[in-house]
Design a protein around this motif. Structure first.
Motif, PDB file in Angstrom:
ATOM      1  N   ASP A 155     -30.185  31.806  54.115  1.00  0.00           N
ATOM      2  CA  ASP A 155     -31.365  31.417  54.880  1.00  0.00           C
ATOM      3  C   ASP A 155     -32.603  31.565  53.987  1.00  0.00           C
ATOM      4  O   ASP A 155     -33.492  32.378  54.256  1.00  0.00           O
ATOM      5  CB  ASP A 155     -31.470  32.305  56.133  1.00  0.00           C
ATOM      6  N   ASP A 208     -26.053  41.010  65.162  1.00  0.00           N
ATOM      7  CA  ASP A 208     -26.619  40.302  64.006  1.00  0.00           C
ATOM      8  C   ASP A 208     -27.558  39.193  64.505  1.00  0.00           C
ATOM      9  O   ASP A 208     -27.097  38.144  64.941  1.00  0.00           O
ATOM     10  CB  ASP A 208     -25.446  39.729  63.203  1.00  0.00           C
ATOM     11  N   LEU A 260     -29.661  36.822  63.402  1.00  0.00           N
ATOM     12  CA  LEU A 260     -29.646  35.462  62.858  1.00  0.00           C
ATOM     13  C   LEU A 260     -28.254  35.056  62.377  1.00  0.00           C
ATOM     14  O   LEU A 260     -28.091  34.056  61.693  1.00  0.00           O
ATOM     15  CB  LEU A 260     -30.684  35.313  61.736  1.00  0.00           C
ATOM     16  N   LYS A 261     -27.263  35.850  62.737  1.00  0.00           N
ATOM     17  CA  LYS A 261     -25.846  35.548  62.468  1.00  0.00           C
ATOM     18  C   LYS A 261     -25.551  35.385  60.977  1.00  0.00           C
ATOM     19  O   LYS A 261     -24.763  34.536  60.571  1.00  0.00           O
ATOM     20  CB  LYS A 261     -25.389  34.308  63.250  1.00  0.00           C
ATOM     21  N   TYR A 262     -26.155  36.239  60.174  1.00  0.00           N
ATOM     22  CA  TYR A 262     -25.909  36.197  58.728  1.00  0.00           C
ATOM     23  C   TYR A 262     -24.481  36.597  58.361  1.00  0.00           C
ATOM     24  O   TYR A 262     -24.003  36.275  57.282  1.00  0.00           O
ATOM     25  CB  TYR A 262     -26.903  37.090  57.982  1.00  0.00           C
ATOM     26  N   LEU A 263     -23.786  37.293  59.243  1.00  0.00           N
ATOM     27  CA  LEU A 263     -22.394  37.665  58.955  1.00  0.00           C
ATOM     28  C   LEU A 263     -21.401  36.540  59.237  1.00  0.00           C
ATOM     29  O   LEU A 263     -20.284  36.569  58.735  1.00  0.00           O
ATOM     30  CB  LEU A 263     -21.998  38.902  59.770  1.00  0.00           C
ATOM     31  N   VAL A 264     -21.808  35.557  60.004  1.00  0.00           N
ATOM     32  CA  VAL A 264     -20.892  34.467  60.348  1.00  0.00           C
ATOM     33  C   VAL A 264     -20.534  33.678  59.094  1.00  0.00           C
ATOM     34  O   VAL A 264     -21.405  33.254  58.342  1.00  0.00           O
ATOM     35  CB  VAL A 264     -21.506  33.531  61.421  1.00  0.00           C
ATOM     36  N   ALA A 286     -32.472  44.533  63.895  1.00  0.00           N
ATOM     37  CA  ALA A 286     -31.263  44.352  64.700  1.00  0.00           C
ATOM     38  C   ALA A 286     -30.965  45.595  65.542  1.00  0.00           C
ATOM     39  O   ALA A 286     -30.488  45.479  66.672  1.00  0.00           O
ATOM     40  CB  ALA A 286     -30.073  44.032  63.797  1.00  0.00           C
ATOM     41  N   SER A 343     -25.863  42.351  55.235  1.00  0.00           N
ATOM     42  CA  SER A 343     -25.946  40.993  55.774  1.00  0.00           C
ATOM     43  C   SER A 343     -27.341  40.424  55.563  1.00  0.00           C
ATOM     44  O   SER A 343     -27.504  39.213  55.379  1.00  0.00           O
ATOM     45  CB  SER A 343     -25.550  40.963  57.256  1.00  0.00           C
ATOM     46  N   ARG A 363     -17.029  32.175  66.780  1.00  0.00           N
ATOM     47  CA  ARG A 363     -16.997  33.627  66.604  1.00  0.00           C
ATOM     48  C   ARG A 363     -16.035  33.977  65.477  1.00  0.00           C
ATOM     49  O   ARG A 363     -14.891  33.565  65.479  1.00  0.00           O
ATOM     50  CB  ARG A 363     -16.559  34.288  67.904  1.00  0.00           C
ATOM     51  N   GLN A 393     -21.643  42.604  63.771  1.00  0.00           N
ATOM     52  CA  GLN A 393     -21.499  41.171  64.049  1.00  0.00           C
ATOM     53  C   GLN A 393     -22.100  40.830  65.411  1.00  0.00           C
ATOM     54  O   GLN A 393     -22.794  39.822  65.559  1.00  0.00           O
ATOM     55  CB  GLN A 393     -20.031  40.773  64.012  1.00  0.00           C
ATOM     56  N   GLN A 394     -21.866  41.661  66.382  1.00  0.00           N
ATOM     57  CA  GLN A 394     -22.338  41.417  67.751  1.00  0.00           C
ATOM     58  C   GLN A 394     -23.860  41.386  67.826  1.00  0.00           C
ATOM     59  O   GLN A 394     -24.430  40.577  68.568  1.00  0.00           O
ATOM     60  CB  GLN A 394     -21.785  42.509  68.666  1.00  0.00           C
TER      61      GLN A 394
END
Length: 161
Positions: A91, A30, A32-36, A142, A83, A2, A27-28
């Protein structure tokens, strides 16, 4: 892993708690978690009609000062849109599939575009409807906002895979 987005703001930047909350919410949800792993989010002076931009070569989202005046939902949507731009390079398989399915049309872009994008399109056209349709559809997916059915199905399939 996280990532805590609140830590992305350099100490010299002053952003409202609402913007920090919008970043955390983006972020929560997202998908495909592009912000990670993003290197940063930075508040910058207003320079043009846009509220934010993803800076590809710096892996950074820049939020213009006027972003602070947006509603909470608009802030979350804008962050998720940026994002989505990050997702184009992080990706590339998904971005390539989006274009291969013909989802990157001007028609699809205009079906989802906000007023600033529509006004810009009316003045000069859009140089990159593929990028904008991808990013905006990612944000809308999202948030569960309306979009063309075939694009919604595309994102549902990507999230499931």
């Amino acid at each position: 892993m996280r990532v805590v987005i609140h830590n992305y703001f350099p100490a010299r930047d002053t952003v409202s708690s609402t913007t920090k909350e919008a970043l955390a919410k983006a972020q929560q949800i997202d998908p495909l978690k592009y912000l990670v792993g993003i290197k940063g989010v930075k508040l910058v002076p207003d320079t043009d009609q846009w509220n934010a931009a993803y800076v590809f070569d710096k892996d950074l989202i820049e939020l213009q000062q006027k972003f602070e005046k947006k509603t909470f939902l608009d802030r979350v949507q804008t962050i998720l849109h940026e994002s989505g731009h990050r997702g184009q390079v992080k990706d590339p398989e998904t971005f390539k599939a989006f274009k291969a399915q013909g989802l990157d049309s001007n028609k699809n872009f205009l079906a989802m575009a906000n007023k600033v994008h529509r006004d810009d399109y009316a003045k000069s056209g859009i140089d990159n409807p593929d990028e904008e349709a991808f990013a905006e559809s990612y944000a809308r997916f999202a948030l569960g906002l309306p979009m063309p059915a075939e694009i919604k199905a595309f994102w549902q399939a990507r999230v499931r895979s």
